[in-house]
Design an enzyme around this catalytic site. Structure first.
Site, short mmCIF file in Angstrom:
data_model
loop_
_atom_site.label_atom_id
_atom_site.label_comp_id
_atom_site.label_asym_id
_atom_site.label_seq_id
_atom_site.Cartn_x
_atom_site.Cartn_y
_atom_site.Cartn_z
N HIS A 12 46.84 47.48 48.43
CA HIS A 12 47.88 48.01 47.53
C HIS A 12 47.42 47.76 46.11
O HIS A 12 47.26 46.63 45.76
CB HIS A 12 49.20 47.27 47.77
N HIS A 59 55.11 40.51 43.87
CA HIS A 59 54.24 39.95 42.82
C HIS A 59 55.11 39.43 41.68
O HIS A 59 55.08 39.99 40.58
CB HIS A 59 53.27 41.00 42.30
N HIS A 197 39.42 40.61 46.02
CA HIS A 197 39.64 40.80 44.58
C HIS A 197 40.11 39.50 43.95
O HIS A 197 40.73 38.66 44.60
CB HIS A 197 40.60 41.94 44.26
N GLU A 244 45.70 37.67 50.05
CA GLU A 244 46.69 38.66 50.53
C GLU A 244 46.38 39.11 51.96
O GLU A 244 47.27 39.57 52.69
CB GLU A 244 46.72 39.89 49.60
C1 DHB Z 1 45.30 44.70 41.33
C2 DHB Z 1 45.34 44.39 42.68
C3 DHB Z 1 46.46 43.78 43.24
O1 DHB Z 1 46.55 43.39 44.54
C4 DHB Z 1 47.56 43.52 42.46
O2 DHB Z 1 48.64 43.01 43.07
C5 DHB Z 1 47.53 43.81 41.10
C6 DHB Z 1 46.41 44.40 40.53
C7 DHB Z 1 44.11 45.35 40.71
O3 DHB Z 1 43.10 45.56 41.39
O4 DHB Z 1 44.17 45.69 39.54
FE FE Z 2 48.49 42.35 45.03
#
Ligand code: DHB
Ligand code: FE
Length: 288
Positions: A12, A59, A197, A244
Site C-alpha cells: 500500500h 498510520h 522499505h 508491515e
Molecule cells: C510509503 C510507504 C508506506 O508503506 C507508507 O505507509 C507511507 C509511504 C512510501 O513508499 O512512500
Molecule cells: Fe505503510
C-alpha cells in the site's frame, strides 16, 4: 456456512493512491506498477466476494500514541475515508459488515486473542490503496466499492508490535471464526503493507529485492517457517517499515492448507521496484 475463498496480498503506498486519484497511472514511472494489477482487477471482477476481511495498518491516522491497539476489528456499519493531510481521497465510504465482524470478534476473542472492537474509525491509505489497486477505482457514476469490507487494523507502527508467529496463529483463528458463521458467504482475506522499505533514518530508501522474493517464495510454500522469522530480520533485511509484512501472515494463516487442506493455487504474483520508497509485492492465492 461462510468460507474463505482466496487471499490477496499487496503493498500500500500513498503515492499510488494519489497517482490513481490524479489520473496519472499511464505515466512512464507508474505504468509498470499498475500493469502488475491488470490481471488482478479482472480476477476480482470474476471472483467478487461477499465480504473482504482487510488486514491493514493505520498510520497514526485513526489511532495515535494516545491509544495503540495491537489488533482492532471494525464492527461498524461504515468507515469514513481519512484525511491524511491533503483532504480525504475521492473514493467511496467503506461499507462494513457488522454481523460477520461481530461474529468474528466473538469467536476470535473466545479463541484467546484480544481484539479491540472499533465501531468508528477513519480508514487511511493502508486500506483504501489496496482496494483501488485490486477492485479498480469506483467511477463517479457508480460510486461504491464492490462489496462490504471488514477493516482489521494491526499495530506495526509503534513497538512492541505483534510477532509473525502471533499473526499466523491469529489468521488460523479468523478462518475458524469465518467457517463457524451460519450464512453462506464467500469471504476473501487480504494482507497488506510491505514489502521492503524504510522511510526514515540513515537507511531511508532501503530496498532488498532478493530478500523480498525469497520471503514470497517461502510465504507460498512454507508459511509456518515464514511465521518463525523474527522481527529483527524484517527490520535488518526489509527496513523499518518492512515489518508491515507480518500482516500478510494473518491472511496466509487463514488459508485451507494451514489447517490440513490442499495447497492454494498461485493465481498471480508480481514484484516491482520502485514505487515511491517501496518495493511493491502482490500475490493472489486461491483455495481449491
Ligand atoms: C510509503 C510507504 C508506506 O508503506 C507508507 O505507509 C507511507 C509511504 C512510501 O513508499 O512512500
Ligand atoms: Fe505503510
Amino acid at each position: 456456512m461462510a468460507h474463505i475463498s482466496a487471499s490477496v496480498y499487496t503493498s500500500h503506498v500513498p503515492a499510488i493512491g494519489a497517482t490513481i486519484d490524479l489520473g496519472k497511472t499511464t505515466e512512464p514511472y507508474w505504468r509498470p506498477v499498475f500493469a502488475g494489477y491488470d490481471y488482478s482487477r479482472q480476477w476480482f471482477k470474476d471472483h467478487t466476494p461477499d465480504v473482504i476481511f482487510m488486514v491493514y495498518n493505520d498510520h497514526a491516522t485513526a489511532f495515535s500514541l494516545d491509544l495503540i491497539p495491537t489488533f482492532a476489528i471494525g464492527t461498524g456499519a461504515e468507515f469514513a475515508v481519512a484525511d491524511e493531510g491533503f483532504g480525504p481521497r475521492p473514493v467511496p465510504t467503506v461499507i462494513g459488515h457488522p454481523e460477520l465482524a461481530s461474529h468474528i470478534a466473538h469467536s476470535v476473542i473466545q479463541q484467546d486473542f484480544d481484539l479491540t472492537i472499533v465501531n468508528k474509525m477513519p480508514v487511511d491509505h493502508g486500506l483504501t490503496v489496496p482496494l483501488s489497486l485490486v477492485c479498480g477505482q469506483p467511477t463517479r457514476a457508480d460510486f461504491h466499492w464492490p462489496c462490504p469490507v471488514i477493516p482489521f487494523a494491526v499495530n506495526v507502527v509503534q513497538y512492541p508490535v505483534p510477532s509473525g508467529q502471533r499473526c499466523f496463529q491469529l489468521g488460523q483463528a479468523i478462518r475458524r471464526a469465518v467457517e463457524s458463521y451460519d450464512q453462506n458467504l464467500k469471504v476473501q482475506i487480504w494482507g497488506t503493507g510491505g514489502m521492503s522499505h524504510q522511510l526514515q533514518g540513515a537507511r531511508a530508501g532501503l530496498i532488498n529485492r532478493q530478500w523480498d522474493n525469497a520471503w514470497l517464495d517461502q510465504l507460498i510454500a512454507d508459511p509456518a517457517a515464514t511465521a518463525r522469522t523474527p522481527h529483527i530480520d524484517y527490520v535488518r533485511e526489509a527496513g523499518s517499515e518492512g515489518i508491515e509484512l507480518v500482516m500478510w501472515l494473518i491472511a496466509r494463516g487463514a488459508m485451507a492448507d494451514v489447517a490440513g487442506g490442499p495447497k492454494p493455487k498461485v493465481k498471480h504474483r508480481f514484484y516491482h521496484v520502485p514505487a515511491s520508497n517501496t518495493a511493491v509485492g502482490h500475490l493472489i492465492l486461491e483455495n481449491t
